[in-house]
Scaffold this active site. Structure first.
Site, PDB file in Angstrom:
ATOM      1  N   CYS A   1      -1.845  -3.005   6.786  1.00 30.73           N
ATOM      2  CA  CYS A   1      -1.800  -1.713   7.493  1.00 30.73           C
ATOM      3  C   CYS A   1      -3.075  -1.510   8.303  1.00 30.73           C
ATOM      4  CB  CYS A   1      -1.577  -0.553   6.519  1.00 30.73           C
ATOM      5  SG  CYS A   1      -2.981  -0.210   5.464  1.00 30.73           S
TER       6      CYS A   1
ATOM      7  N   GLN B   1      -5.720  -0.235  -3.614  1.00 27.18           N
ATOM      8  CA  GLN B   1      -6.463  -1.335  -4.246  1.00 27.18           C
ATOM      9  C   GLN B   1      -7.325  -0.824  -5.397  1.00 27.18           C
ATOM     10  OE1 GLN B   1      -8.236  -4.136  -1.496  1.00 27.18           O
ATOM     11  NE2 GLN B   1      -9.744  -4.739  -3.022  1.00 27.18           N
TER      12      GLN B   1
ATOM     13  N   CYS C   1       0.842  -1.203   0.000  1.00 27.64           N
ATOM     14  CA  CYS C   1       0.000   0.000   0.000  1.00 27.64           C
ATOM     15  C   CYS C   1       0.873   1.246   0.000  1.00 27.64           C
ATOM     16  CB  CYS C   1      -0.983  -0.011   1.162  1.00 27.64           C
ATOM     17  SG  CYS C   1      -0.409   0.790   2.653  1.00 27.64           S
ATOM     18  N   GLU C   2       0.419   2.222  -0.746  1.00 32.02           N
ATOM     19  CA  GLU C   2       1.256   3.412  -0.930  1.00 32.02           C
ATOM     20  C   GLU C   2       1.216   4.353   0.275  1.00 32.02           C
ATOM     21  OE1 GLU C   2      -0.347   5.001  -4.539  1.00 32.02           O
ATOM     22  OE2 GLU C   2      -1.684   6.378  -3.487  1.00 32.02           O
ATOM     23  N   HIS C   3       0.304   4.095   1.208  1.00 34.01           N
ATOM     24  CA  HIS C   3       0.238   4.976   2.374  1.00 34.01           C
ATOM     25  C   HIS C   3       1.228   4.572   3.457  1.00 34.01           C
ATOM     26  CE1 HIS C   3      -4.060   5.306   0.808  1.00 34.01           C
ATOM     27  NE2 HIS C   3      -3.437   6.409   0.481  1.00 34.01           N
ATOM     28  N   HIS C   4       1.395   3.264   3.656  1.00 33.82           N
ATOM     29  CA  HIS C   4       2.242   2.801   4.756  1.00 33.82           C
ATOM     30  C   HIS C   4       3.398   1.918   4.282  1.00 33.82           C
ATOM     31  CE1 HIS C   4      -1.781   3.555   6.553  1.00 33.82           C
ATOM     32  NE2 HIS C   4      -1.069   4.074   7.527  1.00 33.82           N
TER      33      HIS C   4
ATOM     34  N   HIS D   1      -5.602  -5.871   4.002  1.00 33.46           N
ATOM     35  CA  HIS D   1      -4.531  -4.869   4.118  1.00 33.46           C
ATOM     36  C   HIS D   1      -3.868  -4.983   5.481  1.00 33.46           C
ATOM     37  CE1 HIS D   1      -5.616  -2.258   0.558  1.00 33.46           C
ATOM     38  NE2 HIS D   1      -6.570  -3.159   0.584  1.00 33.46           N
TER      39      HIS D   1
HETATM   40  N1  LIG Z   1      -8.868   3.739  -0.266  1.00 38.38           N
HETATM   41  C1  LIG Z   1      -7.821   3.028   0.157  1.00 38.38           C
HETATM   42  N2  LIG Z   1      -7.316   3.260   1.367  1.00 38.38           N
HETATM   43  C2  LIG Z   1      -6.276   2.519   1.767  1.00 38.38           C
HETATM   44  C3  LIG Z   1      -5.686   1.529   0.983  1.00 38.38           C
HETATM   45  N3  LIG Z   1      -4.669   0.974   1.679  1.00 38.38           N
HETATM   46  C4  LIG Z   1      -4.647   1.610   2.864  1.00 38.38           C
HETATM   47  N4  LIG Z   1      -5.606   2.551   2.930  1.00 38.38           N
HETATM   48  C5  LIG Z   1      -6.006   3.484   3.970  1.00 38.38           C
HETATM   49  O1  LIG Z   1      -5.288   4.669   3.850  1.00 38.38           O
HETATM   50  C6  LIG Z   1      -5.646   5.452   4.957  1.00 38.38           C
HETATM   51  C7  LIG Z   1      -4.558   6.421   5.310  1.00 38.38           C
HETATM   52  O2  LIG Z   1      -5.129   7.244   6.265  1.00 38.38           O
HETATM   53  P1  LIG Z   1      -4.343   8.342   7.104  1.00 38.38           P
HETATM   54  O3  LIG Z   1      -5.295   8.899   8.114  1.00 38.38           O
HETATM   55  O4  LIG Z   1      -3.674   9.296   6.166  1.00 38.38           O
HETATM   56  O5  LIG Z   1      -3.182   7.500   7.776  1.00 38.38           O
HETATM   57  P2  LIG Z   1      -3.147   6.796   9.215  1.00 38.38           P
HETATM   58  O6  LIG Z   1      -3.148   7.829  10.289  1.00 38.38           O
HETATM   59  O7  LIG Z   1      -1.981   5.857   9.203  1.00 38.38           O
HETATM   60  O8  LIG Z   1      -4.536   6.016   9.248  1.00 38.38           O
HETATM   61  P3  LIG Z   1      -4.983   4.731  10.107  1.00 38.38           P
HETATM   62  O9  LIG Z   1      -4.671   3.515   9.276  1.00 38.38           O
HETATM   63  O10 LIG Z   1      -6.450   4.916  10.311  1.00 38.38           O
HETATM   64  O11 LIG Z   1      -4.212   4.717  11.406  1.00 38.38           O
HETATM   65  C8  LIG Z   1      -6.051   4.481   6.036  1.00 38.38           C
HETATM   66  O12 LIG Z   1      -7.422   4.649   6.294  1.00 38.38           O
HETATM   67  C9  LIG Z   1      -5.796   3.104   5.388  1.00 38.38           C
HETATM   68  O13 LIG Z   1      -6.711   2.126   5.827  1.00 38.38           O
HETATM   69  C10 LIG Z   1      -6.243   1.305  -0.301  1.00 38.38           C
HETATM   70  O14 LIG Z   1      -5.809   0.459  -1.074  1.00 38.38           O
HETATM   71  N5  LIG Z   1      -7.303   2.067  -0.677  1.00 38.38           N
HETATM   72 ZN   LIG Z   2      -1.696   1.281   4.199  1.00 39.74          ZN
END
Ligand SMILES: Nc1nc2c(ncn2[C@@H]2O[C@H](COP(=O)(O)OP(=O)(O)OP(=O)(O)O)[C@@H](O)[C@H]2O)c(=O)[nH]1
Ligand SMILES: [Zn+2]
Length: 226
Positions: free
Chosen positions: A185, A155, A114-117, A183
Site C-alpha cells: 500500500c 505490522q 494491511c487492515e487499512h487498504h 507494504h
Molecule cells: N502504523 C502502520 N501503518 C500502516 C501499516 N500498513 C499501512 N499503514 C499506513 O496506514 C496509513 C493510513 O493512512 P490514511 O491517511 O488513513 O490513508 P491513506 O489516505 O490511504 O494514506 P496514504 O497511504 O498516505 O495515501 C498510511 O500511512 C499507511 O502507510 C502498518 O502496518 N502499520
Molecule cells: Zn495499507
C-alpha cells in the site's frame, strides 16, 4: 502545540507490555460470533459490485469466474481467523539436556494484509525465546506467524501478537520478535516508495530487561553479512 503533540501520541505507550493485549485476540481463533457471516454467494456478489465499480463489464467471459476465485483467495489469505494460536504452541518437548540459552528462528517469510487498504505486506519475522524446561517445535514458530499474518493486520499488531502468544503459552524467560516488511500500500499506490522497509520489534522478560541479550539477538538476526 500541546494539542498537536497529543493528537500524534500513540494510544498505548511504546513500552506497553504484551500482556496488555486482550488474550482473546492472541490465543484463540478470531471469527466473530456476534455478527452473522455473509453467505459465499453474498461475498461473490460483493466482488461483482467492485468489478462494476472499477468500470468493468461483469458479464464478459474473462471475469465470469473471478468473483468465485476472489472469494476462494480470501478464504486462503484470511484462514488465520479460523485457527487457534494457543493450540499450535501446546505441543512441547522436555528432553533438552538442560539447554538454557535462547532459541532463535530467523528469516520466517510471511505475507499478511494491511487492515487499512487490504493490500499485502510481506517480509520476514525473526523470533527468539528462552525456554524454561520445555521447548516447542521450531516449525510452530513459523505456523504461529502465519496464523496471525493470515488476518487483517498492522505490522505493529502482528509483532505484538506473536510475542504475546509465545509469552502466554510457553511462559519463557523472555521473547524477542523482530519483523521487517515491505507494504504494497506504500509501494504500488499512495506515496509509491518502492523498497522502503518497516521494522517493528517486541521484547519481553530478559530481552526487555537485559540490553546485552537484546543486542545479542539483534546481531544474530543481522548476521555478519547483512
Ligand atoms: N502504523 C502502520 N501503518 C500502516 C501499516 N500498513 C499501512 N499503514 C499506513 O496506514 C496509513 C493510513 O493512512 P490514511 O491517511 O488513513 O490513508 P491513506 O489516505 O490511504 O494514506 P496514504 O497511504 O498516505 O495515501 C498510511 O500511512 C499507511 O502507510 C502498518 O502496518 N502499520
Ligand atoms: Zn495499507
Amino acid at each position: 502545540m500541546d494539542a498537536l503533540i497529543k493528537s500524534i501520541r500513540p494510544n498505548k505507550p511504546a513500552d506497553a507490555k504484551a500482556s496488555e493485549l486482550d488474550p482473546s485476540e492472541f490465543l484463540a481463533a478470531a471469527v466473530r460470533a456476534d455478527q452473522p457471516r455473509p453467505s459465499r454467494a453474498e461475498a461473490e456478489d460483493a466482488v461483482k459490485t467492485l468489478l462494476a465499480y472499477i468500470g468493468e463489464n461483469t458479464g464478459r467471459e474473462g471475469l465470469l469466474d473471478t468473483p468465485r476465485r476472489v472469494v476462494e483467495a480470501y478464504d486462503e489469505l484470511y484462514q488465520g481467523y479460523h485457527q487457534c494460536p494457543a493450540e499450535v504452541l501446546n505441543r512441547t518437548f522436555g528432553e533438552t539436556a538442560g539447554y538454557d540459552d535462547f532459541v532463535l528462528v530467523r528469516d520466517i517469510e510471511f505475507t499478511s494484509q494491511c487492515e487499512h487498504h487490504m493490500m499485502p505486506f510481506y517480509g520476514r519475522a525473526h523470533i527468539a525465546y528462552t525456554p524454561v524446561e520445555r521447548v516447542v517445535g521450531l516449525s510452530k514458530l513459523a505456523r504461529l506467524t502465519d496464523i496471525f499474518a493470515r488476518r487483517l493486520q498492522t505490522q505493529e499488531h502482528l509483532t505484538a501478537q506473536v510475542a504475546a502468544a509465545i509469552d502466554e503459552v510457553l511462559k519463557p524467560r523472555g521473547v524477542a520478535v523482530l519483523i521487517e516488511a515491505e507494504h504494497t500500500c506504500m509501494s504500488v499506490r499512495g506515496v509509491a516508495k518502492h523498497g522502503a522497509s518497516t521494522f517493528t520489534s517486541r521484547f519481553t522478560g530478559m530481552f526487555r530487561d537485559n540490553p546485552a541479550e537484546q543486542q545479542r539477538f539483534l546481531s544474530l538476526v543481522r548476521g555478519p553479512n547483512r
